[in-house]
Design a protein around this motif. Structure first.
Motif, PDB file in Angstrom:
ATOM      1  N   THR A  20       0.722  -1.169  -0.372  1.00 46.91           N
ATOM      2  CA  THR A  20      -0.002   0.038  -0.516  1.00 46.91           C
ATOM      3  C   THR A  20       1.012   1.095  -0.270  1.00 46.91           C
ATOM      4  O   THR A  20       2.046   1.429   1.179  1.00 46.91           O
ATOM      5  CB  THR A  20      -0.710   0.267   1.325  1.00 46.91           C
ATOM      6  N   PHE A  25      -4.854  10.249   1.035  1.00 43.09           N
ATOM      7  CA  PHE A  25      -4.811   9.072   2.164  1.00 43.09           C
ATOM      8  C   PHE A  25      -3.390   9.260   1.868  1.00 43.09           C
ATOM      9  O   PHE A  25      -2.272   9.323   1.501  1.00 43.09           O
ATOM     10  CB  PHE A  25      -5.106   7.900   1.461  1.00 43.09           C
ATOM     11  N   GLN A  71      -3.504   5.192   3.752  1.00 43.94           N
ATOM     12  CA  GLN A  71      -5.052   5.155   3.612  1.00 43.94           C
ATOM     13  C   GLN A  71      -5.927   5.642   4.354  1.00 43.94           C
ATOM     14  O   GLN A  71      -7.197   5.520   4.027  1.00 43.94           O
ATOM     15  CB  GLN A  71      -5.210   3.255   4.167  1.00 43.94           C
TER      16      GLN A  71
END
Length: 270
Positions: free
Chosen positions: A3, A63, A66
């Motif tokens: 991520t 973001f 996240q």
């Protein structure tokens, strides 16, 4: 696939009828340095200011790990803008170094660096001073800790501003043309500090007109024009071998050594 640390998703910014950003999307990976280049007025600085909500985006989302930046989800799944109090902890995670230095003139160099950790994080003075001295040492300014900003050169003031950003202990550092306000002979000392930070694998986004420096320190380069990302890739792809004609034209104008478009087979370059 991991991520990304930071994600910019379809970012728009409009002032009245003037669109500055027209759907900007990109990621910043952990320990990555991204350089954003492009002509003046292309939206580079506005993009940075939207990332930590110094400017409120007209549309799109940011973001960090996240977590939505600058927006809060309500029970009915709608979003609302955060107020400054709610934003403060998030802004602490995204430090920014500006074109101008914005040091407090009535505070010493040490106090300029220590005041953020004391005020925002509630750090005790002795601990904040210890942190400030460590960050000043990192940018080779510890010997000026007791000086006031007016006693420093522009390059020294910008190095103190970088130490102040580091003292936030942020997850991301944004540099908005950090050498543009400096005399030419002072540019190198600031670029050397940024280069060392990149070598430490810090996560950074750098808006700069120093194209050769971007080629040297960036893991990835984004070329912006007219509020759009025109192309992005490694420095070798974007700076040394740009695929878009607008990128080639820009690099050619500023003498960055961008090659001409490849010649067709059996012909000559246009």
């Amino acid at each position: 696939m991991s991520t990304p640390l930071l994600r910019v998703d379809d970012l728009h910014k409009q002032y009245g009828n003037t669109q500055i950003l027209k759907g900007i999307s990109f990621d910043l990976e952990r320990r990555e340095t991204v350089a954003i280049i492009g002509p003046s007025g292309s939206g580079k600085s506005t993009c940075l200011r939207c990332i930590n909500y110094l400017e409120t985006p007209s549309a799109g989302h940011i973001f960090l790990e996240q977590e939505l930046i600058g927006e809060k989800k309500l029970h009915n799944k709608l979003l609302r803008r955060m107020n400054d109090t709610e934003l403060a902890p998030q802004r602490q995670e995204i430090a920014m170094v500006f074109q101008l230095f914005y040091l407090w003139p009535h505070l010493t160099v040490r106090d300029n660096v220590a005041i953020g950790p004391m005020k925002v994080r509630g750090m005790p003075r002795a601990q904040a001073y210890e942190l400030a001295d460590a960050m000043l040492d990192k940018v080779q300014m510890l010997h000026k800790a007791a000086s006031y900003p007016e006693m420093l050169s522009g390059g020294q003031q910008q190095r103190v501003a970088i130490a102040r950003a580091l003292a936030q202990q942020p997850k991301v550092i944004l540099f908005d043309e950090p050498t543009s306000a400096l005399d030419p002979e002072l540019v190198g000392e600031v670029l050397n500090v940024i280069k060392k930070l990149a070598q430490e694998d810090r996560s950074m986004i750098l808006v700069t007109h120093e194209i050769r420096f971007a080629r040297e320190v960036a893991d990835r380069v984004i070329f912006m024009d007219g509020g759009h990302i025109i192309e992005q890739g490694t420095p070798q792809q974007v700076i040394d071998n740009p695929q878009h004609e607008r990128t080639r034209a820009f690099l050619g104008q500023i003498g960055a050594g961008a090659p001409a478009a490849p010649a067709a087979a059996g012909g000559s370059a246009a």
